[in-house]
Design an enzyme around this catalytic site. Structure first.
Site, PDB file in Angstrom:
ATOM      1  N   ASP A  43     -25.757  30.022  76.163  1.00  0.00           N
ATOM      2  CA  ASP A  43     -24.528  30.828  76.247  1.00  0.00           C
ATOM      3  C   ASP A  43     -24.656  31.902  77.333  1.00  0.00           C
ATOM      4  O   ASP A  43     -23.658  32.506  77.726  1.00  0.00           O
ATOM      5  CB  ASP A  43     -24.285  31.544  74.907  1.00  0.00           C
ATOM      6  N   LYS A  74     -17.809  21.352  69.891  1.00  0.00           N
ATOM      7  CA  LYS A  74     -19.076  21.413  70.638  1.00  0.00           C
ATOM      8  C   LYS A  74     -19.993  20.280  70.191  1.00  0.00           C
ATOM      9  O   LYS A  74     -20.634  19.618  71.007  1.00  0.00           O
ATOM     10  CB  LYS A  74     -19.744  22.776  70.428  1.00  0.00           C
ATOM     11  N   GLN A 121     -22.522  30.801  66.959  1.00  0.00           N
ATOM     12  CA  GLN A 121     -21.075  30.960  67.134  1.00  0.00           C
ATOM     13  C   GLN A 121     -20.637  32.363  66.726  1.00  0.00           C
ATOM     14  O   GLN A 121     -20.916  32.815  65.612  1.00  0.00           O
ATOM     15  CB  GLN A 121     -20.337  29.894  66.288  1.00  0.00           C
TER      16      GLN A 121
END
Ligand code: NAD
Length: 298
Positions: A122, A55, A99
């Protein structure tokens, strides 16, 4: 015997990343704004470390301001919430990602919900989930994996899925449920299936579009699939594979790719399908967030 098209997620993701890079440069030139993505990783889960590295690398290659916060596995809930609060108030940051999975002592829900909805790239905040469910996506962040799947489905079948049957296998909050909302919004007739579904293969056999998001290697076989269906494989399973007579660990999806390719119209491979699109959609959401904060269209 038909041979399905192999949907090249890697190539599509690269194409999208190029356009994100161009739009990022234009945002900087015209408005002096650089999209900023903060990734928070807690603990040392090896798979999470690989995802976070990818990422960060992709964010940098798109021209973003990219920061990583690494906390020890024993970081406390207040430590994590304090960091999120700082990032929520940092004007250089437009997207925050924590994460998952988190170490067991942390409250994942409280942490996910602490991220400002306007920086929740997200798409896990209840505000964004609610907007997606209500079909109000103009200023919502849609979870990256289903958003990427949707772009690949649109490439095959167009934006309007009226009259198409879509079957989603899996009902998780990050893939199955948002995937179903997106398909519904595109006018598909949607069935969500899961571990308690009876006669799954028969339900799948009615589908023009199949999305497999389970986590069971090669579960979907050719005799489950309607001829001409579009099959999107979200699953990522680590399995032992024999390559040149040697046993190696490799990745496989939830769809038996070679088998299903004999009946379907188009299938995503694993690796090289949904995975690369997911990371690129994270960049698309972060750029969108930066544009929205600047008062521009998303
Ligand atoms: P999850 O474990 O949260 O959900 C799995 C779902 O599958 C559940 O809803 C469960 O009911 C259903 N299920 C389990 N066994 C079943 C069965 N026998 N028949 C029908 N349904 C069954 O998983 P998730 O987070 O949604 O992820 C699913 C898969 O997708 C995993 O392999 C994960 O690694 C992968 N994934 C990939 C990406 C990507 O970017 N490619 C992103 C997220 C998840």
């Amino acid at each position: 015997m038909t041979v399905a098209k192999r949907i090249d997620g890697k190539a599509k993701a690269a194409e999208l990343a190029e356009s994100i890079t161009r739009d990022t440069a234009a945002l900087m030139d015209e408005h002096g704004i650089k999209p900023g993505l903060a990734v928070v990783i807690i603990g040392e889960d090896p798979a999470s470390q690989v995802y976070v590295r990818n990422k960060k690398r992709t964010a940098e290659s798109c021209g973003f301001h990219s920061v990583q916060h690494t906390l020890d596995a024993d970081a406390s809930q207040p430590d994590v919430l304090t960091l999120i609060d700082q990032l929520n108030n940092d004007n250089a940051i437009h997207g925050i990602l924590v994460q998952l999975p988190l170490p067991g002592h942390l409250d994942e829900q409280a942490i996910t919900q602490a991220i400002a909805p306007s920086k929740d790239v997200d798409g896990f905040h209840f505000v964004n989930i609610g907007k997606l469910t209500a079909g109000q996506t103009s200023d919502a962040f849609v979870p990256c994996t289903p958003a990427g799947c949707m772009l690949m489905i649109e490439d095959e079948l167009g934006n309007d899925l009226s009259g198409k049957n879509a079957v989603v296998i899996g009902r998780s909050n990050i893939v199955g449920k948002p995937m179903a909302s997106l398909l519904l919004q595109a006018n598909a007739t949607v069935t969500i299936t899961h571990s308690r579904t009876r006669d799954l293969s028969q339900v799948v056999a009615a589908a023009d579009i199949v999305i497999a998001a389970v986590g069971r290697p090669d579960m979907v076989k050719a005799d489950w699939v309607k001829p001409g269906a579009v099959v999107i494989d979200v699953g990522i399973n680590r399995v032992e594979k024999i390559v040149d007579g040697e046993s190696k660990m490799g990745l496989t999806g939830d769809v038996d790719f070679d088998d299903v390719c004999t009946v379907a119209a188009a299938v995503t491979p694993v690796p090289g399908g949904v995975g690369p699109m997911t990371i690129t959609m994270l960049m698309a959401n972060t750029l969108r967030s930066a544009r929205l904060t600047a008062g521009l269209d998303g």
